[in-house]
Scaffold this active site. Structure first.
Site, PDB file in Angstrom:
ATOM      1  N   ALA A  13       0.806  -1.233   0.000  1.00 56.66           N
ATOM      2  CA  ALA A  13       0.000   0.000   0.000  1.00 56.66           C
ATOM      3  C   ALA A  13       0.832   1.272   0.000  1.00 56.66           C
ATOM      4  O   ALA A  13       0.310   2.344  -0.312  1.00 56.66           O
ATOM      5  CB  ALA A  13      -0.948  -0.003   1.194  1.00 56.66           C
ATOM      6  N   ARG A  37       5.892  -2.825   4.211  1.00 51.72           N
ATOM      7  CA  ARG A  37       6.983  -3.288   5.079  1.00 51.72           C
ATOM      8  C   ARG A  37       7.334  -2.266   6.143  1.00 51.72           C
ATOM      9  O   ARG A  37       7.876  -2.607   7.177  1.00 51.72           O
ATOM     10  CB  ARG A  37       8.225  -3.606   4.220  1.00 51.72           C
ATOM     11  CG  ARG A  37       8.191  -4.983   3.609  1.00 51.72           C
ATOM     12  CD  ARG A  37       9.420  -5.252   2.798  1.00 51.72           C
ATOM     13  NE  ARG A  37       9.572  -4.286   1.738  1.00 51.72           N
ATOM     14  CZ  ARG A  37      10.605  -4.220   0.913  1.00 51.72           C
ATOM     15  NH1 ARG A  37      11.593  -5.064   1.030  1.00 51.72           N
ATOM     16  NH2 ARG A  37      10.669  -3.319  -0.048  1.00 51.72           N
ATOM     17  N   ASN A  86      -1.431  -6.316  -4.733  1.00 55.02           N
ATOM     18  CA  ASN A  86      -0.671  -5.303  -5.467  1.00 55.02           C
ATOM     19  C   ASN A  86       0.836  -5.417  -5.252  1.00 55.02           C
ATOM     20  O   ASN A  86       1.617  -5.019  -6.115  1.00 55.02           O
ATOM     21  CB  ASN A  86      -1.179  -3.915  -5.019  1.00 55.02           C
ATOM     22  CG  ASN A  86      -0.266  -2.797  -5.439  1.00 55.02           C
ATOM     23  OD1 ASN A  86      -0.057  -2.590  -6.638  1.00 55.02           O
ATOM     24  ND2 ASN A  86       0.307  -2.088  -4.480  1.00 55.02           N
ATOM     25  N   SER A 139       0.111  -7.607 -15.390  1.00 58.38           N
ATOM     26  CA  SER A 139       0.884  -6.684 -16.240  1.00 58.38           C
ATOM     27  C   SER A 139       0.756  -7.136 -17.689  1.00 58.38           C
ATOM     28  O   SER A 139       0.549  -8.331 -17.961  1.00 58.38           O
ATOM     29  CB  SER A 139       2.353  -6.731 -15.819  1.00 58.38           C
ATOM     30  OG  SER A 139       3.176  -6.053 -16.754  1.00 58.38           O
ATOM     31  N   TYR A 152      10.373 -11.655 -14.703  1.00 60.65           N
ATOM     32  CA  TYR A 152       9.279 -10.732 -14.395  1.00 60.65           C
ATOM     33  C   TYR A 152       8.057 -11.072 -15.258  1.00 60.65           C
ATOM     34  O   TYR A 152       6.937 -11.193 -14.753  1.00 60.65           O
ATOM     35  CB  TYR A 152       9.711  -9.269 -14.607  1.00 60.65           C
ATOM     36  CG  TYR A 152       8.577  -8.316 -14.332  1.00 60.65           C
ATOM     37  CD1 TYR A 152       8.097  -8.152 -13.038  1.00 60.65           C
ATOM     38  CD2 TYR A 152       7.949  -7.625 -15.370  1.00 60.65           C
ATOM     39  CE1 TYR A 152       7.014  -7.315 -12.774  1.00 60.65           C
ATOM     40  CE2 TYR A 152       6.875  -6.774 -15.106  1.00 60.65           C
ATOM     41  CZ  TYR A 152       6.420  -6.631 -13.814  1.00 60.65           C
ATOM     42  OH  TYR A 152       5.339  -5.809 -13.553  1.00 60.65           O
ATOM     43  N   VAL A 185       3.338   2.449 -16.798  1.00 59.81           N
ATOM     44  CA  VAL A 185       2.779   3.404 -15.831  1.00 59.81           C
ATOM     45  C   VAL A 185       3.946   4.114 -15.163  1.00 59.81           C
ATOM     46  O   VAL A 185       4.892   3.463 -14.699  1.00 59.81           O
ATOM     47  CB  VAL A 185       1.930   2.697 -14.749  1.00 59.81           C
ATOM     48  CG1 VAL A 185       1.164   3.741 -13.927  1.00 59.81           C
ATOM     49  CG2 VAL A 185       0.963   1.683 -15.355  1.00 59.81           C
ATOM     50  N   THR A 187       5.743   5.352 -12.460  1.00 53.34           N
ATOM     51  CA  THR A 187       5.809   5.199 -10.998  1.00 53.34           C
ATOM     52  C   THR A 187       7.272   4.924 -10.626  1.00 53.34           C
ATOM     53  O   THR A 187       8.157   4.999 -11.479  1.00 53.34           O
ATOM     54  CB  THR A 187       4.965   3.990 -10.532  1.00 53.34           C
ATOM     55  OG1 THR A 187       5.536   2.815 -11.122  1.00 53.34           O
ATOM     56  CG2 THR A 187       3.505   4.115 -10.909  1.00 53.34           C
TER      57      THR A 187
END
Ligand code: 8X3
Length: 253
Positions: A13, A37, A86, A139, A152, A185, A187
């Site tokens: 989150a 974490r 997520n 993804s 990945y 995206v 980020t």
């Protein structure tokens, strides 16, 4: 909006996606369980949201801590009706033969094993209550391979197939499963992938008019607030600037 998730658990989150999801569901007054974490970052996020929040600080690869945190949920947060899986990451983009196998382990541990375990722990209650929705953050990497994507891409293909297979097991339970499949995206994703190399990360998004975390949040929000008879199996989203390059052919010099 025809369905309001009452209690939403968001893993990862404190990342860009996670924060955008938390903000979007706080706007409609959902109770939020925020996983990450770092307890301090979670506290800061919780304080910025005007809804009841419960924070869970543990490493996704620590299955004992995961189970203990879920067991210890306060009563008012126990009936989770939306799990957003997520937490996840990419590490490195070297060719497979130059890649660090420890990075591979980390991606497999977090993107697949931890996601599957979290789902398993939450699913039973959803099935008993005949109410719930698992939204996995997949993804485009799970659909289209690319150079340096190897593990990945494979973890995200796992997430897609896991999502679809869950649908089969959940037949008749009223529990929904959705795989949201974003492309590019803008980020911290690339900064993490390139281990803090800001110029490499910036180059990924340069001039691309990439999607933003809020765009992904809107897609998650849409799928989660549809009426209960409506299941989005998979939703692939990309910036308009991103498309397909076709197959490559290596030719003898
Ligand atoms: C992120 C999309 O294309 O960088 O999941 O792998 S991509």
């Amino acid at each position: 909006m025809t369905y309001k998730p009452e209690t939403v658990l968001i893993t990862g989150a404190t990342g860009d996606f996670g924060k955008a999801f938390a903000k979007r569901f706080a706007e409609i007054g959902s109770n939020l369980i925020l996983h990450g974490r770092n307890a301090e970052k979670l506290e800061t996020l919780a304080k910025s949201l005007n809804v009841p929040c419960h924070i869970c600080a543990f490493d996704m690869s620590d299955k004992v801590a995961m189970a203990a945190n879920l067991d210890a949920l306060p009563n008012e947060f126990k009936n989770i009706d939306l799990l957003i899986n997520n937490a996840g990451l990419a590490l490195g983009q070297e060719a497979a033969f130059n890649a660090n196998p420890d990075d591979w382990d980390t991606m497999i541990d977090i993107n697949t094993k931890a996601l599957a375990r979290m789902t398993n722990l939450i699913l039973k209650g959803m099935v008993e209550r005949k109410k719930g929705h698992i939204i996995n953050i997949g993804s485009t990497a799970g659909n289209y391979p690319y150079a340096g994507g190897h593990v990945y891409c494979a973890t995200k293909a796992f997430v897609k197939q896991f999502s679809l297979s869950l649908r089969a097991d959940l037949s008749g339970t009223n529990v929904r499963v959705t795989n949201i499949e974003p492309g590019m995206v803008e980020t911290q994703f690339s900064l993490v992938r390139f281990k803090g190399d800001q110029s490499k990360a910036d180059a990924v998004y340069q001039g691309a008019n990439a999607l933003q975390a809020e765009d992904v949040a809107e897609s998650v929000f849409w799928a989660a607030t549809l009426p209960p008879h409506f299941n989005v199996n998979r939703l692939e989203i990309m910036p308009t600037s991103q498309s397909f390059a076709g197959l490559s052919v290596y030719r003898k010099q």
